[in-house]
Design a protein around this motif. Structure first.
Motif, short mmCIF file in Angstrom:
data_model
loop_
_atom_site.label_atom_id
_atom_site.label_comp_id
_atom_site.label_asym_id
_atom_site.label_seq_id
_atom_site.Cartn_x
_atom_site.Cartn_y
_atom_site.Cartn_z
N MET A 199 -31.09 -23.18 -84.96
CA MET A 199 -32.09 -22.28 -84.93
C MET A 199 -32.54 -21.84 -86.09
SD MET A 199 -34.70 -20.90 -82.91
CE MET A 199 -35.60 -19.32 -83.13
N HIS A 200 -34.00 -21.89 -86.59
CA HIS A 200 -34.49 -20.94 -87.67
C HIS A 200 -35.42 -19.92 -87.34
CE1 HIS A 200 -37.13 -21.31 -91.46
NE2 HIS A 200 -36.02 -20.87 -91.92
N ALA A 201 -35.03 -18.87 -87.64
CA ALA A 201 -35.75 -17.53 -87.10
C ALA A 201 -36.78 -17.28 -87.73
CB ALA A 201 -34.66 -16.29 -86.93
N LEU A 203 -40.15 -18.50 -91.26
CA LEU A 203 -41.10 -19.71 -91.70
C LEU A 203 -40.52 -19.59 -93.20
CD1 LEU A 203 -43.36 -21.24 -90.58
CD2 LEU A 203 -44.90 -19.38 -91.32
N ASP A 204 -40.21 -20.73 -93.68
CA ASP A 204 -40.01 -20.83 -95.15
C ASP A 204 -41.05 -21.53 -95.83
OD1 ASP A 204 -37.56 -20.10 -94.58
OD2 ASP A 204 -36.49 -22.10 -94.65
N MET A 205 -41.46 -20.55 -97.10
CA MET A 205 -42.66 -20.98 -97.83
C MET A 205 -42.17 -21.20 -99.19
SD MET A 205 -45.21 -18.02 -96.24
CE MET A 205 -45.35 -17.93 -94.66
N PRO A 281 -36.28 -22.18 -104.64
CA PRO A 281 -37.12 -21.15 -104.67
C PRO A 281 -38.13 -21.19 -103.30
CG PRO A 281 -37.14 -22.26 -106.86
CD PRO A 281 -36.60 -23.20 -106.05
N HIS A 282 -37.98 -20.14 -102.56
CA HIS A 282 -38.90 -20.27 -101.36
C HIS A 282 -38.73 -18.54 -100.78
CE1 HIS A 282 -35.27 -20.64 -98.83
NE2 HIS A 282 -36.15 -20.17 -97.93
N LEU A 283 -39.82 -18.42 -100.08
CA LEU A 283 -39.64 -17.24 -99.23
C LEU A 283 -39.57 -17.20 -97.74
CD1 LEU A 283 -40.41 -13.85 -98.80
CD2 LEU A 283 -42.56 -14.57 -98.44
N HIS A 284 -38.31 -16.63 -97.10
CA HIS A 284 -38.08 -16.85 -95.69
C HIS A 284 -38.73 -15.56 -95.17
CE1 HIS A 284 -35.63 -17.31 -92.07
NE2 HIS A 284 -35.80 -15.90 -92.16
N TYR A 285 -39.97 -15.79 -94.17
CA TYR A 285 -40.61 -14.79 -93.77
C TYR A 285 -40.32 -14.65 -92.18
CZ TYR A 285 -44.93 -12.32 -92.18
OH TYR A 285 -45.66 -11.57 -91.57
N TYR A 321 -35.22 -25.53 -96.41
CA TYR A 321 -34.91 -24.97 -97.81
C TYR A 321 -33.64 -24.12 -97.70
CZ TYR A 321 -39.55 -26.44 -98.63
OH TYR A 321 -40.74 -27.30 -98.62
N GLU A 322 -32.97 -24.04 -96.56
CA GLU A 322 -31.70 -22.97 -96.68
C GLU A 322 -30.56 -23.80 -95.98
OE1 GLU A 322 -33.67 -20.49 -93.94
OE2 GLU A 322 -34.67 -19.32 -95.43
N VAL A 323 -29.39 -23.17 -96.74
CA VAL A 323 -28.09 -23.38 -96.05
C VAL A 323 -27.95 -22.48 -94.79
CG1 VAL A 323 -25.55 -23.29 -96.49
CG2 VAL A 323 -27.19 -23.47 -98.56
ZN LIG Z 1 -35.82 -19.42 -93.56
#
Ligand SMILES: [Zn+2]
Length: 325
Positions: A199-201, A203-205, A281-285, A321-323
């Motif tokens: 589950m990815h809670a 949005l990655d930008m 590099p990204h923003l997790h929102y 984009y994430e571990v």
């Molecule tokens: Zn994320």
């Protein structure tokens, strides 16, 4: 007088009235009187059995009239109940959802009053119908009371509406022109390294380190944290917008706000980074509504064509984009 008796007096050679004692005469008179009264009573009784007296007729007509009026009253009450019910349903299914309000309940509002409340009506003519009408009216009054409470609440929500609109996370947290790659979407997705659905809670930008991150709605900074080096959210900000809404901004390279600080929609709160469990590099929102994460894209104003929007969403489903653990 008829009951006077005459006797022939041999001395005077005349008929003379016989004088009776007074007592006897009174007794006879009373006997006649009682007889007449009894006869009159019997005649009256027979008469009233066979024929209705005008008074009885009038009473019967009045009674019929009252019963008809009760019927009309019952109809009117039923009609009022139907209208109240319709209003109640509109309230539950239309008006309250407009403001995100749950169905209003007041304990015991549908419990009828005890029967003893209607004791005064028990001796009245047609008491059963009267009591049932009263009960219906009392029930309707309770429903109206509930409805008026609901309207009071909605009025308050309506006056908060402007504040509520500014509390909705409606803009993008970064300038979309700074997007470097595909988004990574909210929801369950297949992780390419772990080979399973996770589950990815949010949005990655993807963007460049140092690109500005904006608050997506007015609110108060609830917390900021540095986080772990290679795991989790890294440097993050959590903002409370009120009305059940919160937003989270993670993997930042810089935090520009402090807990308790008021922020406005569009205000810069930090910079895009690569801290915590991030592979670039990204923003997790995240958008959190009443304690649960929801898909942020549902809150963005649609200032792009539906096709472009669909394209972004589709691409987002295939990117990470994430571990994630
Ligand atoms: Zn994320």
């Amino acid at each position: 007088m008829k009951d006077k008796e005459y006797r022939f007096n041999h001395e005077t050679l005349k008929f003379e009235a016989v004088k009776r004692p007074l007592r006897l005469r009174i007794y006879r008179l009373m006997r006649k009187g009682i007889f007449v009264i009894i006869v009159v009573c019997i005649i009256n009784l027979i008469f009233s059995f066979v024929f209705h007296t005008p008074k009885m007729k009038r009473l019967a007509r009045e009674n019929e009239d009252i019963l008809k009026k009760y019927e009309v009253l019952d109809d009117r009450i039923s009609e009022a109940e139907r209208r109240i019910e319709a209003m109640h349903e509109r309230d539950i299914y239309v008006y309250r959802p407009l403001f995100g309000a749950d169905t209003l309940t007041v304990d015991g509002i549908y419990t009828p009053y005890p029967d003893s409340v209607y004791d005064d009506l028990k001796d009245a003519p047609n008491s059963e119908r009267l009591i049932s009408a009263w009960k219906s009216i009392d029930q309707a009054t309770r429903s109206l009371y509930l409805q008026s409470l609901s309207l009071d609440e909605l009025q308050k929500l309506a006056s908060d509406k402007e504040r509520m609109a500014t509390a909705m996370p409606a803009i993008w947290p970064i300038d979309r022109r700074n997007l470097r790659n595909n988004l990574s979407s909210y929801g369950r997705r297949f992780h390419p390294i772990y080979k399973r659905y996770i589950m990815h809670a949010g949005l990655d930008m993807p963007a460049d380190i140092g690109d500005p991150v904006y608050a997506t709605a007015n609110g108060v900074v609830e917390s900021t944290s540095i986080g772990l080096r290679r795991r989790g959210y890294g440097q993050q900000i959590l903002i409370d917008h009120g009305f059940g809404y919160k937003t989270r901004y993670a993997h930042l390279s810089r935090i520009d706000v402090k807990p308790g600080q008021q922020v406005l929609r569009g205000e810069q709160i930090g910079c895009v980074g690569n801290t915590g469990g991030s592979t670039g590099p990204h923003l997790h929102y995240e958008v959190i509504y009443r304690g649960r994460t929801v898909n942020p894209v549902n809150y963005f104003r649609r200032d792009m064509s539906p096709e472009d929007f669909e394209h972004i969403i589709q691409a987002a489903r295939e990117t990470t984009y994430e571990v994630m653990e």
